[in-house]
Design an enzyme around this catalytic site. Structure first.
Site, PDB file in Angstrom:
ATOM      1  N   GLY A  36       2.466  23.054  40.095  1.00 33.72           N
ATOM      2  CA  GLY A  36       3.672  23.866  40.210  1.00 33.72           C
ATOM      3  C   GLY A  36       3.719  25.033  39.233  1.00 33.72           C
ATOM      4  CE  LYS A 191      37.730  34.222  38.745  1.00 33.24           C
ATOM      5  NZ  LYS A 191      36.519  34.625  39.448  1.00 33.24           N
ATOM      6  CG  ASP A 218      34.230  39.461  42.301  1.00 33.27           C
ATOM      7  OD1 ASP A 218      34.033  39.884  41.147  1.00 33.27           O
ATOM      8  OD2 ASP A 218      34.614  38.290  42.540  1.00 33.27           O
ATOM      9  CB  SER A 222      28.691  32.136  43.693  1.00 29.69           C
ATOM     10  OG  SER A 222      27.887  30.989  43.629  1.00 29.69           O
ATOM     11  CB  THR A 223      31.574  28.663  45.760  1.00 25.48           C
ATOM     12  OG1 THR A 223      32.689  29.272  45.069  1.00 25.48           O
ATOM     13  CG2 THR A 223      30.662  28.014  44.747  1.00 25.48           C
TER      14      THR A 223
HETATM   15  C1  R5P Z   1      33.440  35.704  38.102  1.00 24.73           C
HETATM   16  O1  R5P Z   1      34.109  36.113  37.154  1.00 24.73           O
HETATM   17  C2  R5P Z   1      32.695  36.616  39.013  1.00 24.73           C
HETATM   18  O2  R5P Z   1      33.043  37.951  38.819  1.00 24.73           O
HETATM   19  C3  R5P Z   1      32.878  36.232  40.464  1.00 24.73           C
HETATM   20  O3  R5P Z   1      34.235  36.413  40.836  1.00 24.73           O
HETATM   21  C4  R5P Z   1      32.505  34.800  40.680  1.00 24.73           C
HETATM   22  O4  R5P Z   1      31.266  34.536  40.098  1.00 24.73           O
HETATM   23  C5  R5P Z   1      32.466  34.463  42.148  1.00 24.73           C
HETATM   24  O5  R5P Z   1      32.121  33.109  42.273  1.00 24.73           O
HETATM   25  P1  R5P Z   1      32.651  32.260  43.478  1.00 24.73           P
HETATM   26  O6  R5P Z   1      32.279  32.981  44.725  1.00 24.73           O
HETATM   27  O7  R5P Z   1      31.935  30.955  43.326  1.00 24.73           O
HETATM   28  O8  R5P Z   1      34.130  32.109  43.314  1.00 24.73           O
END
Ligand code: R5P
Length: 299
Positions: A36, A191, A218, A222-223
């Site tokens: 690996g 937030k 943004d 991610s999620t």
């Molecule tokens: C956090 O402060 C970042 O600017 C993004 O808002 C965050 O990483 C988004 O992550 P998720 O889509 O998991 O809410």
């Protein structure tokens, strides 16, 4: 030209960028050993001697593999006697760990950037780093390239006289940049993320969005939790339409469905990753011309 370009295995547009810059590509040979571990070799190291070398690689997916491969490439380029090295990392992973949130944590974003510097990357260019403060390590040789203006320009084909919204105060720099360029109104939501559970809560601040189109800006999706929550709040407060933009669309697991269910009209992403989702809800913009423009200034 006096410059060559080397593409990391995670970045799909290296050759295209080299063409745009009118510079030669020096090939990198890659393989993985049976256990690996990684192996790389510059195929033609003589082409690097006494020349400027641009290395480009991105850090999603396979953040950890890309990191080690990039350091190996930096070291190989240095040992091949490049005159100086310009490192371009369109998506710089780990930048969200930009401070100690809970006792006992490392500052991983700092580790990444300090390592690049230690391995003689003279310049570091990245796109919309989560925490621009991290780039201070690089001083005048670090460049955070914002593309929120390009994302907003694209969004204007879906919305009318929008308010640009940052999903948290930390995202205001990129929102302000685009708002000032196009003379648009902007604001932010409040937030809070629980650092243990990861759960997000958002305060619907007093913003009058009734009957208005909204563009949320943004850095990372991610999620999709942040964007879904922000979009729901804005639609509940009477917004007509919500378009979402982000520089880095990781969109892991069921992020896309979450955002769709929140009632988002369109998602606009930059092509900073080696990861694309083909879905009618998503549109990509090409940021290579912006990278070319910024890098050309120092060539
Ligand atoms: C956090 O402060 C970042 O600017 C993004 O808002 C965050 O990483 C988004 O992550 P998720 O889509 O998991 O809410």
């Amino acid at each position: 030209m006096d410059t060559v370009l080397i593409t990391g295995s995670n970045y799909p547009y290296g050759e295209e960028l080299a063409k745009m810059l009118n510079i030669e590509v020096v090939k990198l040979y890659h393989k993985n050993f049976p256990d690996g571990e990684k192996y790389i070799r510059i195929e033609n190291p003589d082409k690097i001697k006494n020349r400027k070398a641009i290395i480009i690689n991105t850090m999603y997916p396979s953040q950890n593999e890309s990191f080690i491969e990039t350091i190996m490439t930096l070291d190989a380029v240095d040992k091949a006697d490049a005159r100086e090295t310009i490192l371009i990392i369109p998506y710089l992973a780990y930048a969200r760990q930009d401070k100690i949130f809970l006792p006992g944590e490392p500052i991983t974003g700092e580790i990444i950037i300090k390592t690049f510097r230690q391995f003689n990357a003279k310049y570091l260019f990245t796109i919309d780093i989560h925490s621009p403060r991290l780039l201070e390590i690089y001083g005048e040789y670090g460049k955070n390239i914002l593309v929120s203006d390009m994302l907003v320009e694209k969004s204007l084909s879906y919305v009318n006289n929008p308010i640009l919204i940052a999903p948290d105060k930390g995202a205001l720099n990129r929102v302000k940049y685009a708002a000032e360029k196009y003379g648009l109104e902007y604001d932010y939501l409040e937030k809070y993320r629980n650092r243990i559970t990861g759960e997000i809560t958002m305060k619907p601040k007093e913003i009058d969005v009734n009957g208005r189109d909204i563009v949320i800006i943004d850095d990372i999706i991610s999620t999709g939790g942040t964007i879904a929550k922000a979009s729901k709040i804005l639609l509940e407060k009477g917004a007509d339409k919500v378009v979402v933009t982000a520089s880095h669309g990781l969109l892991i697991e069921n992020a896309l469905e979450r955002i769709r269910e929140a009632g988002v009209y369109k998602i606009i992403l930059a092509n900073t990753l080696n990861h694309f989702i083909h879905d009618p809800l998503i549109a990509y913009i090409d940021i290579l011309p912006r990278i070319k423009e910024e890098v050309s200034e120092i060539l």
